[in-house]
Every structure is written in C-alpha cells, then in structure tokens.
Design a protein around this motif. Structure first.
Motif, PDB file in Angstrom:
ATOM      1  N   UNK A  93     -41.935   5.885  43.285  1.00  0.00           N
ATOM      2  CA  UNK A  93     -41.268   5.159  42.200  1.00  0.00           C
ATOM      3  C   UNK A  93     -40.234   6.133  41.668  1.00  0.00           C
ATOM      4  N   UNK A  94     -38.979   5.719  41.642  1.00  0.00           N
ATOM      5  CA  UNK A  94     -37.914   6.670  41.334  1.00  0.00           C
ATOM      6  C   UNK A  94     -36.707   5.951  40.744  1.00  0.00           C
ATOM      7  N   UNK A  95     -36.079   6.617  39.788  1.00  0.00           N
ATOM      8  CA  UNK A  95     -34.835   6.082  39.232  1.00  0.00           C
ATOM      9  C   UNK A  95     -35.007   4.838  38.396  1.00  0.00           C
ATOM     10  N   UNK A  96     -36.217   4.591  37.880  1.00  0.00           N
ATOM     11  CA  UNK A  96     -36.440   3.397  37.055  1.00  0.00           C
ATOM     12  C   UNK A  96     -35.831   3.595  35.673  1.00  0.00           C
ATOM     13  N   UNK A  97     -35.613   2.480  34.965  1.00  0.00           N
ATOM     14  CA  UNK A  97     -34.885   2.533  33.692  1.00  0.00           C
ATOM     15  C   UNK A  97     -35.818   2.559  32.483  1.00  0.00           C
TER      16      UNK A  97
ATOM     17  N   UNK B 208     -49.571  -2.041  48.375  1.00  0.00           N
ATOM     18  CA  UNK B 208     -48.851  -3.231  47.953  1.00  0.00           C
ATOM     19  C   UNK B 208     -49.105  -3.417  46.466  1.00  0.00           C
ATOM     20  N   UNK B 209     -48.024  -3.438  45.702  1.00  0.00           N
ATOM     21  CA  UNK B 209     -48.154  -3.441  44.247  1.00  0.00           C
ATOM     22  C   UNK B 209     -47.891  -4.840  43.711  1.00  0.00           C
ATOM     23  N   UNK B 210     -48.677  -5.242  42.731  1.00  0.00           N
ATOM     24  CA  UNK B 210     -48.473  -6.508  42.048  1.00  0.00           C
ATOM     25  C   UNK B 210     -48.285  -6.226  40.566  1.00  0.00           C
ATOM     26  N   UNK B 211     -47.219  -6.745  39.985  1.00  0.00           N
ATOM     27  CA  UNK B 211     -46.910  -6.487  38.584  1.00  0.00           C
ATOM     28  C   UNK B 211     -46.733  -7.805  37.840  1.00  0.00           C
ATOM     29  N   UNK B 212     -47.337  -7.952  36.661  1.00  0.00           N
ATOM     30  CA  UNK B 212     -46.970  -9.095  35.831  1.00  0.00           C
ATOM     31  C   UNK B 212     -45.760  -8.705  34.983  1.00  0.00           C
ATOM     32  N   UNK B 213     -45.383  -9.518  34.016  1.00  0.00           N
ATOM     33  CA  UNK B 213     -44.342  -9.121  33.074  1.00  0.00           C
ATOM     34  C   UNK B 213     -44.882  -7.948  32.278  1.00  0.00           C
ATOM     35  N   UNK B 214     -44.266  -6.792  32.397  1.00  0.00           N
ATOM     36  CA  UNK B 214     -44.699  -5.615  31.636  1.00  0.00           C
ATOM     37  C   UNK B 214     -43.579  -4.597  31.705  1.00  0.00           C
ATOM     38  N   UNK B 215     -43.757  -3.475  31.015  1.00  0.00           N
ATOM     39  CA  UNK B 215     -42.718  -2.441  31.008  1.00  0.00           C
ATOM     40  C   UNK B 215     -42.369  -2.008  32.425  1.00  0.00           C
TER      41      UNK B 215
ATOM     42  N   UNK C  98     -31.881  -6.089  38.599  1.00  0.00           N
ATOM     43  CA  UNK C  98     -31.003  -6.497  39.692  1.00  0.00           C
ATOM     44  C   UNK C  98     -29.711  -5.699  39.682  1.00  0.00           C
ATOM     45  N   UNK C  99     -29.213  -5.191  40.811  1.00  0.00           N
ATOM     46  CA  UNK C  99     -29.751  -5.278  42.169  1.00  0.00           C
ATOM     47  C   UNK C  99     -30.657  -4.095  42.524  1.00  0.00           C
ATOM     48  N   UNK C 100     -31.118  -3.365  41.520  1.00  0.00           N
ATOM     49  CA  UNK C 100     -31.863  -2.147  41.800  1.00  0.00           C
ATOM     50  C   UNK C 100     -33.355  -2.446  41.983  1.00  0.00           C
ATOM     51  N   UNK C 101     -34.009  -1.772  42.917  1.00  0.00           N
ATOM     52  CA  UNK C 101     -35.468  -1.820  43.038  1.00  0.00           C
ATOM     53  C   UNK C 101     -35.957  -0.374  43.119  1.00  0.00           C
ATOM     54  N   UNK C 102     -36.730   0.022  42.130  1.00  0.00           N
ATOM     55  CA  UNK C 102     -37.121   1.433  42.026  1.00  0.00           C
ATOM     56  C   UNK C 102     -38.441   1.742  42.701  1.00  0.00           C
ATOM     57  N   UNK C 103     -39.176   0.713  43.145  1.00  0.00           N
ATOM     58  CA  UNK C 103     -40.402   0.974  43.896  1.00  0.00           C
ATOM     59  C   UNK C 103     -40.029   1.201  45.350  1.00  0.00           C
ATOM     60  N   UNK C 104     -40.622   2.235  45.964  1.00  0.00           N
ATOM     61  CA  UNK C 104     -40.379   2.491  47.381  1.00  0.00           C
ATOM     62  C   UNK C 104     -41.545   1.986  48.223  1.00  0.00           C
ATOM     63  N   UNK C 105     -42.366   1.123  47.623  1.00  0.00           N
ATOM     64  CA  UNK C 105     -43.412   0.410  48.355  1.00  0.00           C
ATOM     65  C   UNK C 105     -43.200  -1.080  48.059  1.00  0.00           C
ATOM     66  N   UNK C 106     -43.851  -1.936  48.854  1.00  0.00           N
ATOM     67  CA  UNK C 106     -43.705  -3.371  48.609  1.00  0.00           C
ATOM     68  C   UNK C 106     -44.296  -3.727  47.264  1.00  0.00           C
ATOM     69  N   UNK C 107     -43.582  -4.563  46.530  1.00  0.00           N
ATOM     70  CA  UNK C 107     -44.129  -4.987  45.246  1.00  0.00           C
ATOM     71  C   UNK C 107     -43.736  -6.414  44.946  1.00  0.00           C
TER      72      UNK C 107
ATOM     73  N   UNK D 197     -35.447 -10.411  43.296  1.00  0.00           N
ATOM     74  CA  UNK D 197     -34.751  -9.345  42.576  1.00  0.00           C
ATOM     75  C   UNK D 197     -34.091  -8.345  43.510  1.00  0.00           C
ATOM     76  N   UNK D 198     -34.545  -8.201  44.732  1.00  0.00           N
ATOM     77  CA  UNK D 198     -33.927  -7.238  45.629  1.00  0.00           C
ATOM     78  C   UNK D 198     -34.298  -7.532  47.062  1.00  0.00           C
ATOM     79  N   UNK D 199     -33.455  -7.169  48.016  1.00  0.00           N
ATOM     80  CA  UNK D 199     -33.747  -7.473  49.407  1.00  0.00           C
ATOM     81  C   UNK D 199     -34.450  -6.327  50.117  1.00  0.00           C
ATOM     82  N   UNK D 200     -34.438  -5.128  49.543  1.00  0.00           N
ATOM     83  CA  UNK D 200     -35.147  -4.004  50.143  1.00  0.00           C
ATOM     84  C   UNK D 200     -35.952  -3.318  49.051  1.00  0.00           C
ATOM     85  N   UNK D 201     -36.961  -2.522  49.442  1.00  0.00           N
ATOM     86  CA  UNK D 201     -37.634  -1.702  48.443  1.00  0.00           C
ATOM     87  C   UNK D 201     -36.880  -0.389  48.328  1.00  0.00           C
ATOM     88  N   UNK D 202     -36.777   0.110  47.119  1.00  0.00           N
ATOM     89  CA  UNK D 202     -36.118   1.389  46.927  1.00  0.00           C
ATOM     90  C   UNK D 202     -34.631   1.315  47.134  1.00  0.00           C
ATOM     91  N   UNK D 203     -33.920   0.619  46.244  1.00  0.00           N
ATOM     92  CA  UNK D 203     -32.477   0.510  46.331  1.00  0.00           C
ATOM     93  C   UNK D 203     -31.917   0.972  44.992  1.00  0.00           C
TER      94      UNK D 203
END
Lengths: 296, 103
Positions: free
Chosen positions: A14-18, A41-48, A56-65, B26-32
């Motif tokens: 998990x990196x570069x999150x806001x 495999x991570x599952x998240x509800x509405x939370x911090x 969008x368009x950023x995804x800070x998890x480097x695993x599937x979530x 929200x995103x098409x890849x993980x870690x972007x």
C-alpha cells in the motif's frame, strides 16, 4: 512466531495513498500486508482506507482489492472466501479491512454471520474511535467523554455519554478460532498476531486501535505516543482469544494516570478532574471483568 | 535519494480521452500512482547516517512506508513522504531531524 524487522520485505503493498499525515489506520494496513504478502485479496467497505486509496484514477493498493457497500464487508468476504475455495486457491488470504463504524455499528450483522458460519477470512478492524472519513461523527466505539460533531460540548453537553462497545468480547462470544486486540504502537505484537492468524483456518478477527491525528486533535508526529499511552494507562488492552481462553499479552504493572493520555487531545480538553475519576472507574471495572475471564 | 524498491509515479499514465476508453470502476490496474504527495509537506525528515543504529523503528512506524532499508544507510522517498514527523519523534537516537522545506 518471532518477528525480526530486518527480515521483513521492503516492498510496499500500500503506497502513495492520500490519508492524513500520521494516519494510524494506514500503519495497521501496511504492517498487516507486510506479513500477509501479495497473495492477499482485500475487501473494503466505505471507510478511511477505501476513500484514501481509491482516488480516481489512482489505486494505492498493490494487491487486488474490492470496495463494497458499508454494511456488506462480512457478506462480501464470505463470497470471496467461497470463490477462492471453488477455484482451488489454497495459498491466498482473504482480508477484510473496516473502520470501527463499519464493524461495530453498520457492519455488525454481516460480521456476526461471518463469524457464525466460520468462513475462512481475516477481518481487520482499525479503530479510530469515530466516523473519521465523513468528518468525525460518534460511533459505538467512541469512548466516554470524547467530543465529536454529533456528541458536542457546551452548555449541559459534555461529549459522548455512552460507554464504548467491547467488540473483542462480542466476537469472542461467537467462539471463533482466533480473535485479538492490538495497537499500532506495538507493531511487533500486532505482526505476530497477524502471522498467527494467517496459519489458522476459519474466521479470524483482529481489532487494532489506530490513533487519528485529525479526529483526536493532536500533532501528527504523536500518533505512536498516544497509542502507547492508551495501553499504558489501561484504556486499551492487548489480548487474545484462542481455544476458548482469553490471554493478556501485556499487563502494565501499574497504570499511568489517565491525564497523560487525555490532556493532549482536543477531543478530551473539556474534561475536568472529576471526569478523569469517572474514566478511571470505568477502566477499573473493565479490567476487573477482563481478569475474571482470564482466571476462569 | 530515491529508494529503488519503492513503487514510483506512473509517468506514462494518461486520463481517458473519450467515454469509450473509460473503464468500469475506480481503476483498471492495482497500484497506479498518478500524483506525488510531496506537496503536503512543510518539514522534511533528514536521516543522519552517523547517528543511526538501524533499529528500524522509523521504518516500521512510517504510515506511508517511504523509508527504505535496502541500502547501507536508510533512505527516504521524498516523492511520497508527507512530513508527519513520526520518524523523528520516535527515533531513540535523535538521528532524524525535521528540516523546513524552502520553495
């Protein structure tokens, strides 16, 4: 299982999150993923965590979530565990990460069902003691006397009036294989619990206190200090429930006065000496109950 | 002082130009990572390699995971450090100082 920081991977999942600077919740998720590895495999509800990692368009998890509906963490996790089993994925970990509101209030029914069915998942609840993501509203995990926007201070109002729910006891009452409390200020203890949970089959629950500089009102660099003070003053405890037995991981020989913990925080600044007494009495009652459980 | 093992900014990323290019979710890849967090910072942590004994407390407590331990001296990824100051506050040897950013 002993944890040595030197042998842990330097790779971040998990990196570069806001999230806010000094966020306790991010520490909890980062350390958990360090132990669980990339086949998670991570599952998240509405939370911090979901709001700060999926901008969008950023995804800070480097695993599937997957980001799910607020009350549906438990049921989504059960579905993910069933899907993993059907596909014969043996080496994966299904991890749910939810805040205290999404666990103790809104998601409690789905979580209870998950524990009853004993689905093969790990549920991590990071407790920042209010709905921080939406702007500091009280949850059932908010401690007595704390200011939030929905438990205001002024006139006759003195912050939160109810005693917090004990989530550890609720989940232990489901007789799950593993249930524990942890704190971000005790990372070795927390990572050992995650490593232990990884090797157990069934519903595993870890409740971690994650201090929040924004909601609690203290400078960002003191996240670890306040988490440690909470444990040292007895307002939070590190315990494990396994095989029908409750075990205490850390017993402070003598509690620190609660003032040290309460005084520096904006949410407790209206409290007086009498209020400190009330909080100390509540703490002693809670510990008396806990010690009864340990002996029997 | 960019650490080699940390994820970095995806400089090739372009926002979808039309509705047809957009993906569902929200995103098409993980870690972007499409933006850096360095603008959040007022103070930057500077590690004094001479005082550091590599206890790795800063590495484990850092919420953003920007401290790297692969090289001889600990490194800081200033692209994603938010300058919260936990590392400097928790360092038992006072080897980390918070230095004001100058524009």
């Amino acid at each position: 299982m002993a944890i040595d920081y030197k042998n842990l991977s330097d790779r971040e999942l998990i990196y570069g999150q806001k999230s806010c600077p000094g966020c306790g919740a991010t520490i909890a998720v980062r350390l958990a993923l360090k132990i669980l590895g990339e086949r998670t495999f991570v599952c998240l509800p509405a939370c911090c965590v979901s709001a700060t990692t999926n901008v969008y368009p950023e995804t800070s998890f480097f695993v599937n979530n997957v980001v799910t509906a607020f009350p549906a963490t438990g049921s989504t996790l059960a579905g993910m565990a069933a899907a993993a089993e059907m596909q014969g994925l043996e080496d994966v970990v299904i991890l749910g990460v939810a805040g205290d509101g999404g666990t103790a209030d809104i998601g409690l029914q789905a979580l209870s069902g998950l524990c009853e069915r004993n689905d093969n998942v790990i549920y991590l609840c990071y407790d920042n003691e209010a709905y921080m993501n939406t702007g500091i509203q009280r949850s059932s995990s908010t401690p007595w006397g704390a200011w939030t926007t929905t438990s205001p201070v002024g006139g006759t109002a003195k912050g939160e009036t109810k005693i917090r729910k004990n989530l550890f006891d609720i989940i232990a009452a489901h007789r799950v294989p593993y249930c524990a409390t942890a704190s971000t200020s005790y990372p070795r203890d927390f990572m050992e619990k995650i490593a232990k949970a990884k090797n157990i089959r069934g519903a595993r629950f870890i409740h971690i206190q994650a201090p929040c500089p924004t909601g609690w009102g203290y400078p960002a660099e003191k996240t670890i200090e306040y988490g440690r003070l909470a444990v040292e003053s007895g307002l939070w405890y590190l315990a494990e429930y396994e095989n029908g037995e409750v075990k205490l991981n850390l017993h402070p020989p003598k509690f620190k006065p609660v003032e040290f913990y309460l005084k520096g925080q904006h949410r407790f600044r209206h409290l007086t000496e009498e209020d400190y007494k009330v909080i100390e009495d509540q703490r002693d009652q809670e510990w008396a109950l806990l010690e009864k459980k340990i002996k029997s | 002082m960019k650490s080699g093992t940390k994820p970095g900014l995806n400089r090739d990323y372009r926002l979808p130009a039309s509705e047809g290019e957009m993906i569902f979710g929200t995103g098409d890849v993980t870690g972007n990572l499409t933006a850096v967090n360095s603008g959040w910072r007022t103070f930057r942590p500077v590690i004094d390699g001479g005082k550091c004994v590599r206890c790795l407390l800063c590495w484990v407590y850092c919420p953003d995971g920007v401290i790297g331990k692969e090289e001889k001296d600990l490194t800081v990824d200033y692209d994603y450090c938010k300058g919260c100051g936990i590392c400097a506050h928790e360092c038992p040897r006072a080897a980390i100082s918070m230095v004001r950013e100058v524009s």
